[in-house]
Scaffold this active site. Structure first.
Site, PDB file in Angstrom:
ATOM      1  N   ARG A  23      15.312   5.690  46.136  1.00 48.20           N
ATOM      2  CA  ARG A  23      16.526   4.929  45.894  1.00 48.20           C
ATOM      3  C   ARG A  23      17.552   5.230  46.981  1.00 48.20           C
ATOM      4  O   ARG A  23      17.449   6.210  47.694  1.00 48.20           O
ATOM      5  CB  ARG A  23      17.089   5.199  44.504  1.00 48.20           C
ATOM      6  CG  ARG A  23      17.505   6.628  44.226  1.00 48.20           C
ATOM      7  CD  ARG A  23      18.209   6.736  42.874  1.00 48.20           C
ATOM      8  NE  ARG A  23      17.511   6.072  41.788  1.00 48.20           N
ATOM      9  CZ  ARG A  23      18.053   5.127  41.011  1.00 48.20           C
ATOM     10  NH1 ARG A  23      19.286   4.734  41.186  1.00 48.20           N
ATOM     11  NH2 ARG A  23      17.362   4.600  40.035  1.00 48.20           N
ATOM     12  N   LYS A  25      25.366   3.942  37.191  1.00 46.22           N
ATOM     13  CA  LYS A  25      26.055   2.957  36.346  1.00 46.22           C
ATOM     14  C   LYS A  25      27.036   3.641  35.407  1.00 46.22           C
ATOM     15  O   LYS A  25      28.131   3.143  35.179  1.00 46.22           O
ATOM     16  CB  LYS A  25      25.035   2.194  35.509  1.00 46.22           C
ATOM     17  CG  LYS A  25      24.479   0.978  36.206  1.00 46.22           C
ATOM     18  CD  LYS A  25      23.587   0.204  35.246  1.00 46.22           C
ATOM     19  CE  LYS A  25      22.695  -0.753  36.016  1.00 46.22           C
ATOM     20  NZ  LYS A  25      21.598  -1.260  35.216  1.00 46.22           N
ATOM     21  N   GLU A  84      18.651  -4.878  34.792  1.00 47.95           N
ATOM     22  CA  GLU A  84      19.004  -4.899  33.379  1.00 47.95           C
ATOM     23  C   GLU A  84      20.462  -5.353  33.310  1.00 47.95           C
ATOM     24  O   GLU A  84      21.313  -4.769  33.985  1.00 47.95           O
ATOM     25  CB  GLU A  84      18.870  -3.478  32.810  1.00 47.95           C
ATOM     26  CG  GLU A  84      18.991  -3.487  31.317  1.00 47.95           C
ATOM     27  CD  GLU A  84      18.891  -2.094  30.694  1.00 47.95           C
ATOM     28  OE1 GLU A  84      18.430  -1.157  31.359  1.00 47.95           O
ATOM     29  OE2 GLU A  84      19.302  -1.991  29.531  1.00 47.95           O
TER      30      GLU A  84
HETATM   31  P1  ATP Z   1      19.601   1.901  34.590  1.00 45.79           P
HETATM   32  O1  ATP Z   1      19.782   3.365  34.511  1.00 45.79           O
HETATM   33  O2  ATP Z   1      20.551   1.157  33.720  1.00 45.79           O
HETATM   34  O3  ATP Z   1      18.188   1.439  34.502  1.00 45.79           O
HETATM   35  P2  ATP Z   1      19.392   1.073  37.327  1.00 45.79           P
HETATM   36  O4  ATP Z   1      20.316   1.485  38.412  1.00 45.79           O
HETATM   37  O5  ATP Z   1      17.960   1.422  37.393  1.00 45.79           O
HETATM   38  O6  ATP Z   1      20.105   1.602  36.040  1.00 45.79           O
HETATM   39  P3  ATP Z   1      18.555  -1.659  36.933  1.00 45.79           P
HETATM   40  O7  ATP Z   1      19.355  -2.827  36.549  1.00 45.79           O
HETATM   41  O8  ATP Z   1      17.453  -1.240  36.035  1.00 45.79           O
HETATM   42  O9  ATP Z   1      19.569  -0.468  37.149  1.00 45.79           O
HETATM   43  O10 ATP Z   1      18.033  -1.825  38.403  1.00 45.79           O
HETATM   44  C1  ATP Z   1      17.420  -2.977  38.903  1.00 45.79           C
HETATM   45  C2  ATP Z   1      16.576  -2.632  40.084  1.00 45.79           C
HETATM   46  O11 ATP Z   1      17.362  -2.021  41.097  1.00 45.79           O
HETATM   47  C3  ATP Z   1      15.499  -1.639  39.707  1.00 45.79           C
HETATM   48  O12 ATP Z   1      14.281  -2.089  40.246  1.00 45.79           O
HETATM   49  C4  ATP Z   1      15.951  -0.351  40.321  1.00 45.79           C
HETATM   50  O13 ATP Z   1      14.880   0.448  40.690  1.00 45.79           O
HETATM   51  C5  ATP Z   1      16.752  -0.829  41.536  1.00 45.79           C
HETATM   52  N1  ATP Z   1      17.766   0.146  41.910  1.00 45.79           N
HETATM   53  C6  ATP Z   1      18.734   0.662  41.123  1.00 45.79           C
HETATM   54  N2  ATP Z   1      19.472   1.578  41.777  1.00 45.79           N
HETATM   55  C7  ATP Z   1      18.952   1.661  43.025  1.00 45.79           C
HETATM   56  C8  ATP Z   1      19.250   2.437  44.189  1.00 45.79           C
HETATM   57  N3  ATP Z   1      20.243   3.329  44.203  1.00 45.79           N
HETATM   58  N4  ATP Z   1      18.502   2.233  45.304  1.00 45.79           N
HETATM   59  C9  ATP Z   1      17.510   1.331  45.305  1.00 45.79           C
HETATM   60  N5  ATP Z   1      17.168   0.576  44.254  1.00 45.79           N
HETATM   61  C10 ATP Z   1      17.874   0.729  43.115  1.00 45.79           C
END
Ligand code: ATP
Ligand code: MG
Length: 556
Positions: A265, A275, A34
């Site tokens: 994660r 974030k 996102e």
């Molecule tokens: P938000 O809370 O804004 O959704 P987010 O960290 O999930 O934050 P995204 O931009 O939606 O951010 O994440 C993009 C991709 O990265 C998603 O598929 C998410 O699952 C993955 N991702 C985010 N944080 C992690 C993490 N700590 N470890 C592994 N994958 C991650």
């Protein structure tokens, strides 16, 4: 690592089974950020997983911006995400997509769901909806609007789209089961009214799809086979499947439909990967920006000097699992050091300079010494470094009163000046306060490294140095961990756990060739660690260096 030696993991096993069963004939994954922030180390895990699987199976991986929320998203983030994925070494070929490009289809599908009596317009207030949702132990209650006719729903939904209602007046909900034990199936909202300008579609829309509705549709429209996401989406999977299955039955989507698979994660010690917290660090100026080399963002990592290959190696090493784990930051750093050790040419830097005067070396004379660019890689050749009467050495390499086992300079002791001569310490100068201001030595003209006489001198100390007259005096930033505890915020406010000594700026004396280092060139400064010429603050002929990592983990 080759395909054969790659450790298998549960995702690979599921993919193998799907391919063997003929469910899919190819593997198509996606990384769906996102654009509401900069990518961090956790995203790197997801990127390497998705792009890595696509590569290994000869499939494709899409980069898709999940830009369904108009309020928090910005072009700046889109650009930085594109840069970061490229920097990590991945290529999406022609497969760059935006969720917002499917807004038309998503709307069309929502009308189809309404016509099939699988969605309805709810006009309860947000508060009423919350109250009627029920709890984990109590079922929800049907909305009084749940049994609106198809015609009424269609008309209202169209008027929502036409901008006739203010934000929050109505939502479109999937019609599933208000008594489901899975709260995510209690008629989840799929469209809401939001009079907001979108970074991509401008003011074309005033209703926007919810993420949980949009995401499965995006996956299906792109022909994604395996939709990998983090564990918190596990409870969403039944809705993911419900939605796609119904849309396929209605002729909106083609089978085979994508399959959602959840993995744990990445959590790392000594950093925060939320974030919200990262934004707070930037906005409250605890760091110098998103790309501050102490930030666990990919732009920060890049300035810090971490390598894309080190990230990929780290992702391979930690693999994927089904349950959350906390990985030690030292594991990440060790992966980086392995890559840096193999790839960084050696150079000499004196970080805490003290003058060394060779009393018996002729005043105006200078000569060259040869030093290998990499001790294990003779094919990288050698470079010359100038030697003269006055040198810089590390302050810690001299002491007046040597403790037992100290092999460096003290009066009467001999050491080798690495790649140069053997010298014997004859004394030192001090200022009025008693601080040592210079060390005096005499050298042995027949002891130069690489000459036949050198072997006759047996010394235990081997010191690095740079010629004072030729040295490049540079600003060097010694970075350390941003947080002083393994789990920032565990005891309350994560800001209270900031390490007050996470950066130290020094003036160092470097071997002259380093003056020409190009932005982003990496080196090992012998004995000190890995450094990179900063890509932002370096000027032509005047690079500024950042310490990426020490040679060993100094935190233990
Ligand atoms: P938000 O809370 O804004 O959704 P987010 O960290 O999930 O934050 P995204 O931009 O939606 O951010 O994440 C993009 C991709 O990265 C998603 O598929 C998410 O699952 C993955 N991702 C985010 N944080 C992690 C993490 N700590 N470890 C592994 N994958 C991650
Ligand atoms: Mg997310």
């Amino acid at each position: 690592m080759t395909e054969e030696t790659k450790p298998s993991n549960f995702i690979r096993n599921l993919i193998d089974a799907d391919l063997a069963a003929g469910k899919y004939s190819t593997v198509r994954t996606r990384f769906p950020p996102e654009p509401n922030g900069y990518l961090h180390f956790g995203h790197a895990k997801s990127i390497c997983l998705n792009f890595g699987l696509a590569k290994d199976y000869g499939g494709a991986c899409h980069l898709r911006f999940d830009d369904t929320n108009p309020e928090k998203e910005e072009q700046e983030y889109v650009d930085s995400i594109i840069d970061a994925v490229r920097w990590l070494g991945w290529d999406w070929g022609p497969h760059l997509y935006y969720a917002s490009n499917y807004f038309g289809k998503m709307y069309e599908f929502a009308e189809k769901l309404i016509e099939a009596n699988l969605a309805y317009v709810d006009s309860q207030s947000a508060e009423e909806m919350r109250q009627n949702r029920g709890t984990l132990t109590e079922p929800g209650r049907d909305s009084p609007y749940r049994n609106r006719t198809v015609a009424e729903n269609l008309e209202l939904f169209r008027r929502m789209k036409a901008g006739e209602f203010p934000d929050g007046a109505h939502v479109l909900r999937a019609k599933i089961d208000m008594a489901s034990p899975n709260i995510n199936l209690r008629d989840p909202a799929i469209y809401r009214i939001k009079h907001a300008t979108h970074h991509n579609t401008g003011d074309a829309w005033c209703i926007y799809p919810m993420y949980t509705y949009a995401h499965p549709i995006e996956d299906a429209l792109e022909g994604i086979t395996h939709s990998l996401c983090t564990l918190e989406f596990e409870d969403q999977r039944p809705f993911y499947d419900w939605l796609l299955d119904n849309l396929a039955n209605l002729g909106c989507l083609q089978r085979p439909l994508p399959r959602q698979i959840e993995f744990a994660r990445l959590n790392l010690t000594y950093v925060v990967l939320s974030k919200r917290k990262l934004i707070q660090l930037v906005e409250e100026k605890h760091v110098a920006g998103w790309d501050d080399p102490r930030m666990p963002t990919l732009v920060g990592a890049r300035r810090r000097g971490y390598t894309p290959e080190g990230f990929r190696r780290f992702a391979e090493m930690i693999g994927v699992a089904k349950s959350d784990a906390l990985i030690d930051y030292a594991v990440f750093e060790e992966c980086q050091r392995e890559v840096l050790n193999e790839t960084a040419p050696r150079r000499i830097a004196v970080l805490d300079p003290l003058k060394l005067v060779i009393d018996n070396y002729p005043d105006g004379q200078e000569e060259e010494c040869c030093a290998p660019n990499h001790p294990q890689k003779p094919e990288w050749g050698q470079r010359t470094i100038p030697f003269s009467k006055e040198l810089w050495i590390e302050r810690e390499d001299f002491t007046e009163n040597a403790p037992k086992g100290y092999f460096r300079l003290f009066p009467g002791n001999r050491v080798r000046l690495r790649y140069g001569y053997v010298v014997e310490c004859v004394g030192c100068d001090k200022d009025a306060a008693g601080n040592v201001t210079a060390v005096h030595c005499r050298y042995f003209p027949d002891s130069k490294s690489g000459t036949p006489g050198a072997d006759a001198y047996k010394v235990k100390g081997n010191l690095h140095w740079v010629s004072a007259r030729h040295a490049y005096e540079a600003r060097v930033r010694l970075y350390d961990r941003l947080f002083k505890v393994p789990n920032p915020g565990a005891e309350g406010d994560f800001l209270a756990d900031l390490n007050p000594d996470s950066v130290k700026i020094i003036t160092a004396q470097l071997e002259p060739a380093l003056k020409d280092a190009q932005p982003e060139e990496r080196f090992q400064f012998e004995r000190h660690g890995y450094f990179i010429a900063d890509r932002v603050d370096s000027q032509p002929g005047a690079p500024v260096f950042n310490r990426t990592a020490t040679l060993k983990d100094s935190w233990k």
